[in-house]
Every structure is written in C-alpha cells, then in structure tokens.
Scaffold this motif. Structure first.
Motif, PDB file in Angstrom:
ATOM      1  N   SER A   1      -7.316   0.937   0.676  1.00 43.62           N
ATOM      2  CA  SER A   1      -5.988   1.649   0.609  1.00 43.62           C
ATOM      3  C   SER A   1      -5.738   2.658   1.866  1.00 43.62           C
ATOM      4  CB  SER A   1      -5.780   2.288  -0.578  1.00 43.62           C
ATOM      5  OG  SER A   1      -4.544   2.863  -0.547  1.00 43.62           O
TER       6      SER A   1
ATOM      7  N   ASN B   1       0.836  -1.172   0.044  1.00 48.39           N
ATOM      8  CA  ASN B   1      -0.060  -0.129   0.032  1.00 48.39           C
ATOM      9  C   ASN B   1       0.918   1.068   0.148  1.00 48.39           C
ATOM     10  OD1 ASN B   1      -2.642   1.581   0.169  1.00 48.39           O
ATOM     11  ND2 ASN B   1      -2.077   1.859   2.330  1.00 48.39           N
TER      12      ASN B   1
ATOM     13  N   ILE C   1      -3.395  -1.359  -4.499  1.00 49.09           N
ATOM     14  CA  ILE C   1      -4.423  -1.827  -3.893  1.00 49.09           C
ATOM     15  C   ILE C   1      -5.656  -1.835  -4.744  1.00 49.09           C
ATOM     16  CG2 ILE C   1      -5.942  -1.803  -1.785  1.00 49.09           C
ATOM     17  CD1 ILE C   1      -2.778  -2.556  -1.582  1.00 49.09           C
TER      18      ILE C   1
ATOM     19  N   GLN D   1       2.800   1.839  -3.644  1.00 48.38           N
ATOM     20  CA  GLN D   1       1.812   2.001  -4.806  1.00 48.38           C
ATOM     21  C   GLN D   1       2.625   2.730  -5.700  1.00 48.38           C
ATOM     22  OE1 GLN D   1      -2.581   1.303  -4.285  1.00 48.38           O
ATOM     23  NE2 GLN D   1      -2.094   2.539  -2.388  1.00 48.38           N
TER      24      GLN D   1
END
Length: 211
Positions: free
Chosen positions: A209, A158, A203, A161
């Motif tokens: 997220s 997360n 995510i 990303q």
C-alpha cells in the motif's frame, strides 16, 4: 504429504485429487498452495467440497517479522477472559515506534519484507504487481484492460481505503463499465491483492500500500 505449489495452473490436478481422496479416505495426504484463490479460477470446476480445508495465509505480522510470539490479546478479548488484561497493557511493549513505522513501510509479504535496501524492495514490489496484473489475473478473468489501467485501478483503491467505493467514478476514470469494474475487483481479491469489507476495499499488505 505430497505438496503441490501453484496448483491453480493445473486445473486437472483437482479432479485427480478428488479421485485419489475418494479411493483412500485418509486426511492430510495432499498440501495444495497457490498465489490465486482456487475458487476464483473458473477453469477449476472441482471444488473438492468436503475433502479440503482452506487456509488463507495473510502477510507476516510485526511479531512474525521479528520472530516474536503472536499476541493473544484479541483472542482473550473474544473469549471474555479479561483478568490480567489491564496488567498486560501496563507492561512495556517489545516493539518501539520505529519498529512499527518500519513495518508499515516494509510490509509482511514473504520474500519482499526482508529486503533491507529500499531500492531493491521497491523493484520487488513493482515486479510483484506486474506479475499479478499482467499475467496471473488472466487465470481468473478475461479482462481486456491493459496493465496500465489495472494498476491505476489498484492505486485508486489504495487512495480510497476505508471509504465507500463509487464504482461509476472509477469506471469513468479508466474508460470501462461498472460490470467490468466489479469483475476486476473480484479478480484482485482472487489474487490476494485487496480485501473487501462491505462497500470498502483495503490493500492486503501495508508495505504494498505504501509503495
């Protein structure tokens, strides 16, 4: 059609459906759904190739959450129908900044995104993650890492990303091997928790997220 939900829990159903489909070649007789990608579960050996059409349902969009028509903007760009696009861009959008921020926070997961109370929504996200990482992931891979370390992997993904993932660093952080990390990433994708894109991962739901 006959609807079978969470059908990934019954691998034998796929053999039975293949038999029935071959006996009577009439499309649309069965509707199969589940919270695990069918091809990701090793126990499901019958892929129903040539007999099945696969659709992955993504989380609700902002428009769907508000019962608005889906935008055709991207589809028109792909078809190179540019006439009228400039005029469309000048129109006042129905969604305001506060609507976008609320959507980012609440996400689009059915059953969770419509819970207005933040505490209840937070508890729902926690239960959703725990169910997938502590139970459903075993349907896809035999993974020895416990729930705590699996959740740590998800949290690390997360935070990273859009950035290339260093699997060696991630493996060291949870005291496992790079092959194990690759297997876990495949399992998380099979649970629709993450979406791979090249060497990066995202995510699948923005509400999850932010949580």
């Amino acid at each position: 059609p006959l609807g079978l939900d969470e059908v990934q829990k019954s691998p034998k159903a796929f053999d039975a459906i293949k038999y029935a489909a071959d006996r009577l070649k009439k499309p649309g007789r069965y509707l199969l759904s589940g919270s695990v990608r069918f091809s990701a579960r090793k126990q499901i050996r019958e892929s129903l190739t040539g007999r099945i059409a696969l659709m992955e349902l993504l989380p609700f969009t902002l428009a769907e959450c508000h019962g608005k028509p889906l935008s055709s903007f991207v589809a028109r760009l792909e078809k190179k129908r540019v006439s009228g696009l400039a005029a469309d861009l000048k129109k006042k959008a129905w969604a305001q900044k506060k609507d976008l921020l609320t959507y980012l926070e609440m996400g689009g997961l059915p059953g969770i995104c419509f819970r207005r109370e933040a505490r209840i929504r937070s508890e729902s996200y926690d239960m959703h993650i725990e169910t997938l990482l502590a139970r459903d992931i075993t349907l896809i891979r035999h993974i020895r890492l416990g729930y705590g370390k699996l959740r740590l992997i998800l949290e690390e993904l997360n935070h990273r990303q859009g950035l290339p993932l260093n699997m060696s660093d991630l493996a060291r952080k949870v005291s496992t091997s790079v092959p194990s990390i690759k297997s876990i990433l495949e399992a998380l994708d099979g649970l629709f928790l993450i979406k791979p894109h090249g060497s990066t991962y995202f995510i699948a739901d923005n509400g999850l997220s932010i949580h």
